[in-house]
Every structure is written in C-alpha cells, then in structure tokens.
Design a protein around this motif. Structure first.
Motif: not given
Length: 702
Positions: A523-533
């Motif tokens: 879940a953290i990997i997906q959330i970090q991707y969204m945060s980078q966007t």
C-alpha cells in the motif's frame, strides 16, 4: 684627341667643346688635341711629315685612350697602329662610309659612325614645300662628296615622278652662283659639301655658303649642323655635338673598366632635325605640322620660351593658390553650414534622448558620467547637469560597484558590446530589474572614448510575462489534472485490491504479522507513487526564479510522467530517441519553464492526433551540439497550412474553438527571450510537422 681637320673648322671645334666639357670636371684627366689639317692639305708627303711630327711630339707620352675624329684620323691610326698606338684603346667618331676594313688590324677599337640620311632629308624638303618641283644638289668632287652622290643616286628613282633632281659638282664658284640665281620659286637647294671648286680654289665651310645665300632667295637645306647659322634652313643633320656625346659615353665605359672590343659600335648616326629660325621666317616655312621633335637656333628672345618652365610653374602655383583660396572659402562656408547643422543635430538628439523613456547614459574611460537623458537622471532624483562627473560608486555599495566597474573595464579592453540583466536597488526606491545594453564608442582619432548604455526597465514586463506564463500553465492544468487522474487510476485499483485481500485474509483467519507487513508495504508503494505525481504537478506550477544548468533528459522524463498516460490512453505511439550515448544533455535556463514548453508542444501534437481520430505517433529526438542542446518534436497528424504557419507563435492566435492562443507564444517567449535559444516549426513531407528547439547548454552559449 686626333682631329682630321683644323682648328677653326666648326665641325671639329664643336666636337672638341663637347669632349673637353665632358672631362673638365673629372679629376686626373688630361685631354691633348692634335689637328691633321687634311681639309687643306692631304698629300702623301704631308702625311709622312705629320707621322714624324706626331712620333716626335708624343714619344714620352702614354695615352689611356686615343679618339680618332673623322676618316683621315682613323686611317692614320690604322696605318701606324703597331708603331704608335699598339694596345691603346681607340674610339673613333665622325666616320663616313664605315666598313670593317677601316679598323682592320686595330685590336681594341669601337666608336660612332657618321651617316647622312639622304631619304629623310628629301622627304623633309617635300613635306615642308609641297609645291617643290626642282632640287639643286651642290656637292664637291672628293671622297666624301662622291660617297654622298652615290647615296643620292641610289634613292633618286623613288622621287623622279615628284621632283627633278640636278647635281652641280664640277663648276667654279661663279658658275655655281649663276646656276643658283636662275632657280624658280618652287625650287630648293640641297647643300652637301663645297670646300674646293673645279679650279682648286679653297673655301672655308661658311664663305661659299654665305656667298650663294646672298645671290639666291631659294631655301637651302643641308646635311651637317655646322652649316646652321650660315644660310641653310636646316634638315635632318649630322650633328657634331651628338657624335661627340655618343663618343663620350663610350669613353666613360672604358674608364669604368670595360674592354673596348666588348662595346658595340654605334652604327646608326645620332642625327637630329635642326633648323635656323631666321631662314624659316625668311622662307615662311613651319616645321611644326610635319615634325614633333626638332631644335631651332637663332630664335629671338621670348620671355615665355626662355623661362617656359618658370612661367608654367608660376601659373601652376598661382592657379593652385586660387584653387586653395576657393577651396578654403568653400570649406569655410561648408564648415559653417556643417556647424549649424551639427548644432541643430545636437539639439535634435538632445530632445530625442529626453523624449525616449528608457534611461540612457554615457561614460568616459574613467567611468565618469559625461552625459545622459532626463529619464536616467530622474532614476536618481537628480538633474542631468548634476549627474556629470559622478560615477557608479556615488550611488551603490562599493563591493557591488567594483564588480560592475570590472565588467566595464573588460568591455573597454575588448571594444565590444554586451547585454546584461541587473536588479538595481535604487536609493529610496524599490528594487527594479533592468536590461542594460552597453557598447564601446570611439573618438574621432580612433581612441576609445567610453561606454554608452541604454537601460530597459524589465520589472513590469517580467511580471506580466510571468503572469502570462502562469496563465498558460493554468490553461494546461485541466489536461494535466486529467493526466494525474489517469496516473492515479492504477494505484487506486491496486489499493482497492490490497484492501480486499486484507479483508479476505482476516475473515479466513490467515492474517498474521507477516501478511500485515506485506499489505502495508504494497500500500505504501502505491501511495508514494501517487505522492510523487502530486509533487511533480506542484513543481511544474512553481516558477523558476533563476537560470540553472539542468538535464534535458531528466526534464523530459518528468514531463512524460505527467502527460505520458494521456498519450498512452489516446492510442498514440510516443517514441523518444537520444541521438548520443550520453546520460546528460545539459540545458542552461529556467527548468520549470522549459518543462512547460515541452508539455505545450507535445500536448499540441497529441490534441491534433486525437482530433484526427486516426491515432498516429509522436517522436521526440534529443541531441547535444557544441553550444546547444537540440530537441525535435514531430508528429504525423498532418501538416500546418502554409497560410497560417507563420502566425502560430503570435499571441492569441489559435485554431481550436476554446483555445487561448497563448501556449506557443509563451513557448517562444520562454525559449528565445528568457533562455536565449530558438524555436522553429516546419512542415516535412506531406504529413509531418516538426518543432525544432535549440537551447544553450552552457552559460556562455546564450
């Protein structure tokens, strides 16, 4: 100098004068003269006596050169060469009917031949007297006289149809006088020689001629110059002076060390056209229409003729003075006009400078202000007069002013120009951004005068440009938010699946600490991707405050992170090519604004392809050149019509229904005005449009 004739005979005297004058100013040169007197006596007994006289007189002399004048002297030298003249250089002159036999046996010999030119004299007589019908030739029976008679006979046939030629060579003086008295007005006399008549009576060279001249008024022409001034009109004359001058040149060569046998014999007699002014006037003959170069004796004194050079020199000087005076007067008039025009021009320039809203100043090489317009003085709340003599140190901190002065000194040394942007903190005023365009000017003598500077207040313009850039960014925001939505779609699906898996594991009793850590990690990997966007989106909206050196490859990757999903879901094939195997493609400029340009150009290509509903492809090529990095964005969605392709960078020009017309305008402003690069568009082939962007890759590449 061995003369054939006697002293007092003009031919011999003229030769002696020239030779003695030529050597009179030469040190250690002695001229000894001997006369054979063969005009009056030339018997074998006399010549034998003369031989003994010469031998006795010069038995203690050793001559460096012997000059043999006329035929008798040369014959004497030839006959007694071995005994009297052996190995002595011999220079002859005045030799008639010259043949090599005359110098046979003489080893070191050269000289000047004497030839009368019968043809030139007959042609001259006919040219000066076109109505001439008879020529009476007066000659004597002697070796020289007979030789000249042969020359006349050789050419007489040429003139037979034009004039009658009659010879007198066997009469006494009374008969000759009677014959000449009978001549008509269209006659002329050619006087050859007459020293003896048939009775054996001897005459001087001038007595007999003067006697004939008293009897007849017929023009008399001659063959030798010594008859001038005694009754002949003139002619192409054998000149004693010319013979002597030519012989002197030969003697000078021998004294200089040249072997006489290596000096060519002057076989063409140096004859000249010569005339007696009194006889020309008496017979009303004018040689000027016939001849260009000739000499005249007995010409009456003419101040102009005597001092022609000085007259022309005075006339030239006087004319030059008049021209100089006129020139100076004209120059003064022009100068006054120029001064008036210059004053008017200076006043005009002064008004013009004060009318220009841009601050303008100019300094000398010491950095002192020597002039400005009103706008510049107003910046510092001074008058223009108060600015004179001030320097940058009078208005700014020393360290900052020293840096500016250092830049000015480098500019003066290079004699160039430059444009710089500076934030000026003016006294009692808010800081303002100026563009300073400086150039070195020269004085009239070519020396460096100083620097002239035109200042452009960019503060409000930059704020307006930044506003337009941000406005353009906001225009792109809608599509970018859609891009963010596309990019968040997959991670949201992944998060939904993770949550369902967590519920299933919990309900089935399979949930433990290990499983929980795996679910949290995913879940953290997906959330970090969204945060980078979101971070990329926020960075794009934030304006760059200063130029930096960044990587075009990195910037392009970040742009594609934002808009790549939209291109993918529009079924457009996006290809990126790096034309050099390098990791870094440097760009010097404003990074976020550069990204905005790439987004704008790529989005334009995407929108065009979406509108065509045919899919297609977008190609991005990145290459590094010497001082530029090149980015080419091309698409195959159809060409831009030629009638509008020149306007697509204009502000508010758009071909879409809801477009603002600011995107490409801002792209051109960012690339060219702010970053010092260039952006161009062109159609390629029948279906492809290509945008070519060049941006500096070093600070010095701007």
């Amino acid at each position: 100098m061995l003369h054939s004739y006697h002293k007092g005979y003009k031919w011999s005297d003229d030769i002696s004068k020239v030779i003695e004058k030529n050597f009179s100013d030469k040190d250690n040169t002695f001229v000894s003269t001997v006369y054979m007197d063969t005009k009056r006596v030339d018997t074998p007994e006399y010549l034998e006596e003369f031989y003994h006289y010469y031998k006795e007189r010069f038995k203690h002399y050793s001559f460096d050169i012997v000059m043999a004048v006329d035929n008798s002297a040369l014959a004497f030298v030839q006959e007694h060469y071995e005994e009297l003249f052996k190995n002595t250089p011999i220079v002859f002159l005045g030799i008639n009917n010259f043949e090599n036999s005359l110098i046979q046996g003489i080893k070191r010999v050269t000289g000047v031949v004497e030839n009368v030119d019968i043809e030139k004299n007959l042609d001259l007589m006919l040219a000066l007297q076109p109505e001439l019908d008879k020529i009476l030739v007066i000659n004597e029976q002697s070796i020289t006289g007979d030789a000249i008679r042969k020359e006349i006979d050789a050419v007489e046939s040429k003139y037979r149809s034009r004039v009658e030629i009659e010879h007198i060579n066997s009469m006494d003086m009374e008969e000759i006088a009677s014959k000449t008295a009978e001549l008509g007005k269209n006659s002329a006399i050619l006087w050859v020689l007459l020293f003896k008549d048939k009775t054996g009576r001897f005459f001087t060279y001038k007595d007999n001629l003067q006697q004939i001249r008293k009897i007849t008024n017929t023009p008399i022409y001659g063959l030798w110059d010594f008859y001038l001034d005694y009754g002949i009109v003139g002619g192409f004359l054998t000149s004693a002076t010319s013979q002597a001058e030519a012989a002197c040149k030969i003697v000078d060569q021998i004294f200089a060390g040249k072997d006489p046998s290596h000096i060519p014999i002057v076989e063409k007699s140096p004859n000249r056209y010569m005339f007696d002014y009194k006889e020309l006037e008496n017979h009303r003959i004018d040689p000027s229409p016939v001849l260009k170069n000739y000499e005249i004796i007995n010409k009456p004194f003419s101040f102009y003729e005597e001092y022609k050079q000085y007259v022309w020199l005075f006339a030239a000087i006087f004319s030059a003075i008049i021209m100089i005076v006129l020139f100076l007067m004209q120059n003064v008039r022009i100068r006054k006009q120029s001064e008036l025009a210059l004053k008017n021009q200076l006043e005009f320039i002064k008004v013009l400078l004060d009318t220009i809203p841009n601050p303008i100043y100019f300094t000398n090489v010491a950095g002192e202000y020597i002039g400005s317009n009103t706008a510049f003085a107003r910046l510092y709340d001074r008058t223009k007069e108060e600015m004179i003599g001030k320097t940058i140190f009078d208005f700014y901190p020393g360290e900052w002013a020293s840096e500016r002065r250092k830049n000015d000194l480098e500019l003066l040394e290079n004699k160039g120009s430059e444009t710089v942007e500076l934030m000026l903190h003016l006294p009692k005023k808010r800081a303002r951004l100026f563009t300073l365009s400086k150039a070195v000017y020269s004085n009239s003598d070519g020396s460096v005068g100083g620097i002239v500077c035109v200042m452009d207040d960019m503060t409000e313009r930059m704020q307006q440009q930044q506003f337009l850039i941000q406005q353009s960014k906001l225009t792109e925001m809608g599509e970018m938010i859609a891009g963010v939505a596309h990019q968040w779609n997959e991670p949201l699906v992944e998060l939904s699946a993770i949550m369902q898996d967590m519920e299933f594991c919990f309900n089935s009793g399979e949930m433990d600490r290990t499983k929980m850590k795996e679910f949290v990690r995913d879940a953290i990997i997906q959330i970090q991707y969204m945060s980078q966007t979101l971070k990329d989106f926020r960075n794009f909206l934030k304006p760059s405050t200063r130029k930096t050196l960044f990587c075009a490859k990195k910037a392009l990757n970040e742009v594609l992170e934002i808009i790549g999903r939209q291109i993918f879901y529009a079924h457009i094939d996006l290809r990126v090519h790096y034309l050099k195997d390098e990791e870094i493609f440097p760009v010097y400029g404003y990074e976020n604004e550069f990204k905005q340009v790439l987004i704008n150009v790529i989005n334009n290509a995407k929108n065009k392809l979406v509108k065509s509903k045919k899919g297609g492809s977008i190609t991005v090529e990145v290459d590094r050149e010497i001082i530029h990095t090149k980015i080419i964005v091309s698409d195959d969605g159809g060409i831009i019509p030629e009638k509008i392709i020149g306007f697509i960078f204009d502000p508010y020009f758009t071909t879409t229904k809801n477009g603002t017309g600011l995107g490409l305008y801002m792209a051109k402003m960012i690339i060219e005005d702010k970053m010092g690069g260039s952006i161009r568009v062109q159609n390629r082939g029948t279906n492809t449009v290509e945008f070519r962007i060049l941006v500096p890759n070093t600070k010095g590449g701007e």
